[in-house]
Each structure stands twice: as structure tokens, then as C-alpha cells.
Write an enzyme that holds these catalytic residues in place. Structure first.
Site, short mmCIF file in Angstrom:
data_model
loop_
_atom_site.label_atom_id
_atom_site.label_comp_id
_atom_site.label_asym_id
_atom_site.label_seq_id
_atom_site.Cartn_x
_atom_site.Cartn_y
_atom_site.Cartn_z
N TYR A 1 -2.39 -0.34 10.33
CA TYR A 1 -2.42 -0.72 8.91
C TYR A 1 -1.12 -0.31 8.21
O TYR A 1 -0.52 -1.11 7.49
CB TYR A 1 -3.62 -0.07 8.23
CG TYR A 1 -3.73 -0.41 6.76
CD1 TYR A 1 -4.08 -1.71 6.36
CD2 TYR A 1 -3.50 0.54 5.77
CE1 TYR A 1 -4.18 -2.03 5.02
CE2 TYR A 1 -3.60 0.22 4.44
CZ TYR A 1 -3.94 -1.06 4.06
OH TYR A 1 -4.03 -1.39 2.73
N SER B 1 0.84 -1.19 0.00
CA SER B 1 0.00 0.00 0.00
C SER B 1 0.88 1.24 0.00
O SER B 1 2.02 1.21 0.49
CB SER B 1 -0.90 0.01 1.25
OG SER B 1 -1.59 1.25 1.37
#
Length: 262
Positions: free
Chosen positions: A155, A142
């Protein structure tokens, strides 16, 4: 190898980006191994993949966060289909919340799914790839792993770990004919945000930064078998991440303002 002989395994294939990668792979004629927690949804995806041109489709229930089940499922895959030539580690989830409001159970679950399960599955699949002298590992990381923003502490930490793991593994396996590609997307228009975003308006607020999952899936599939180090999208967000590395104070400003929409 011809395309219809190559086995592509995709985790988290029942929805979102994994589902779109499955369809894009099917259109190229690969033999597909689709794994996810939701078997009934996998059946629907498998049916569509066959209509799109997949040579074959095998589906398996797999919760990547339950590490103890991975060996058993992969052994069944090898018995049914054979060794995996291309592994797309797509399964993962996030939760946008301030650290003090995230409980330990969620933290452990996110690390088990996004990091530990991904690493363990990669370990056993790459061992087969090394023995064969070829293979391709694609890890979905990501932009959050490159430039963290508020409410993404856990995250971002998991995706930063995926980046570090991928970069080291790429150097380890390159001499043996195995490639490692890291995909670093910004926000994608998928059901990922049904769990991640409690506000319900994150994607709307991000506007032009939101990616089309089918277009990204096509880019990923086009990289199969090629020495592609990274796939980064969208371009401007990745440019911001590069600025974050070169100019950290400016990067903190961008991360806390322009890219902070949670």
C-alpha cells in the site's frame, strides 16, 4: 465558468471519502460524474447529491483496476456530459499484512487500482484539459506514501508512486493552466478498513489520529480551481512525516512505534 457548468468526476464515489466528496461537491452546485464498481450504491449517492444541490449527476460503473474498460467509460462520459473540468482520483484500496503473506494477485490488483488505473485515467483526462487550457487533477494519496509503517509495504509503495507521479505531472502541466493537487490523509473513518484491517481494531487504536471524512471532503472541494499543491491531514501526522524526511532514524522510530497500530 460558473459552478453549475463545471464537470467534476469522482472515482470510488460509492462509499467512504469519495461519497463524502460527492456530497460536498453537490452542495457547491457542480455537475457531477460519479464512477465506482457498485452501481446500486452509486444510485443512492446520486439521489442524495441531487437533494444537496448538484446541477446534474451522471453515474457510471467503473472498475479502475480493469484498465481496458477506462477508454470506453470515459468516451461515454464525454458523449453524455462533455469534458471533465475537475478529476478526483479517489478509488483505491489497501491491505495491512506482512509482505511474505501477501499473494502476487493482491499485489498486482493493488497496483492496478491505486497506480496504473489512476495514471491511465489521468492521462486521457489531462489531454482534454491541456487542449482546453484549464483543469484540475486531485489525486488521493496517503501519509503512508510519505512515511511507511510495518504491514503497509505494498500500500505504501502504491501511494509513494502516486506522490511521485503527481509531483512530476504538476510541473509538466502548470504552464498550460492545469493544476495538480495531492491529498495525503492519515486514517479516515470509512469502510476502507473493512478490507484493509484484518484485526478490526485499527481505527480504535489510532484514536485522535482518525479523520472525519466529511471534514476532509470539504477541504478537498474548497481547493477546486486553486493552486493548492498538497492537502495534508492530520497536522501532527504530517509533521511526523516531515521529520521522517529530515531525520530518517527518528522517523523509523516513530513509524515503528507511535504510528504502528496495525
Amino acid at each position: 465558468m460558473t459552478l453549475d457548468n463545471r464537470v467534476v468526476m469522482i472515482t470510488g464515489a460509492s462509499s467512504g471519502l469519495g461519497e463524502q466528496i460527492s456530497y460536498a461537491s453537490a452542495k457547491k452546485g457542480y455537475r457531477l460524474v460519479l464512477a465506482a464498481r457498485r452501481y446500486e450504491q452509486l444510485e443512492k449517492v446520486a439521489t442524495k447529491c441531487l437533494t444537496h444541490g448538484a446541477s446534474s449527476v451522471n453515474i457510471y460503473t467503473l472498475d479502475i483496476g480493469k484498465i481496458e474498460t477506462i477508454d470506453r467509460v470515459y468516451a461515454q462520459i464525454k458523449e453524455d456530459v462533455g469534458q471533465v473540468d475537475i478529476l478526483v482520483n479517489n478509488a483505491g484500496f489497501g491491505l495491512f499484512e506482512e509482505l511474505i503473506h501477501i499473494d502476487l494477485k493482491t499485489i498486482q490488483e493493488m497496483f492496478n487500482v491505486n497506480v496504473v488505473g489512476l495514471i491511465y485515467l489521468s492521462r486521457i483526462v489531462v489531454a482534454d484539459m491541456l487542449a482546453k487550457g484549464r483543469g484540475h487533477l486531485i489525486n488521493i494519496a496517503s501519509q503512508a506514501g510519505k512515511m511507511a509503517t510495518p504491514k503497509s509495504t505494498i500500500y505504501a509503495a502504491t501511494k509513494h508512486a502516486v506522490l511521485g507521479f503527481s509531483n512530476a505531472l504538476r510541473l509538466e502541466v502548470k504552464p498550460y493552466g492545469v493544476q495538480v493537487t495531492t491529498v495525503n490523509p492519515g486514517p479516515i473513518k470509512t469502510d476502507f478498513f473493512e478490507r484493509a484491517d484484518k484485526t478490526g481494531h485499527y481505527l480504535d487504536d489510532m484514536g485522535i489520529w482518525v479523520l472525519d471524512p466529511s471534514k476532509l471532503a470539504n477541504r478537498i472541494v474548497a481547493s477546486y480551481g486553486h493552486t493548492t499543491r498538497e492537502i495534508n491531514a492530520p497536522f501532527l501526522m504530517n509533521l511526523g512525516a516531515n521529520f521522517y524526511t529530515l531525520f530518517p532514524h527518528l522517523g523509523d522510530f516513530l513509524a515503528g512505534t507511535v504510528f504502528n497500530k496495525k
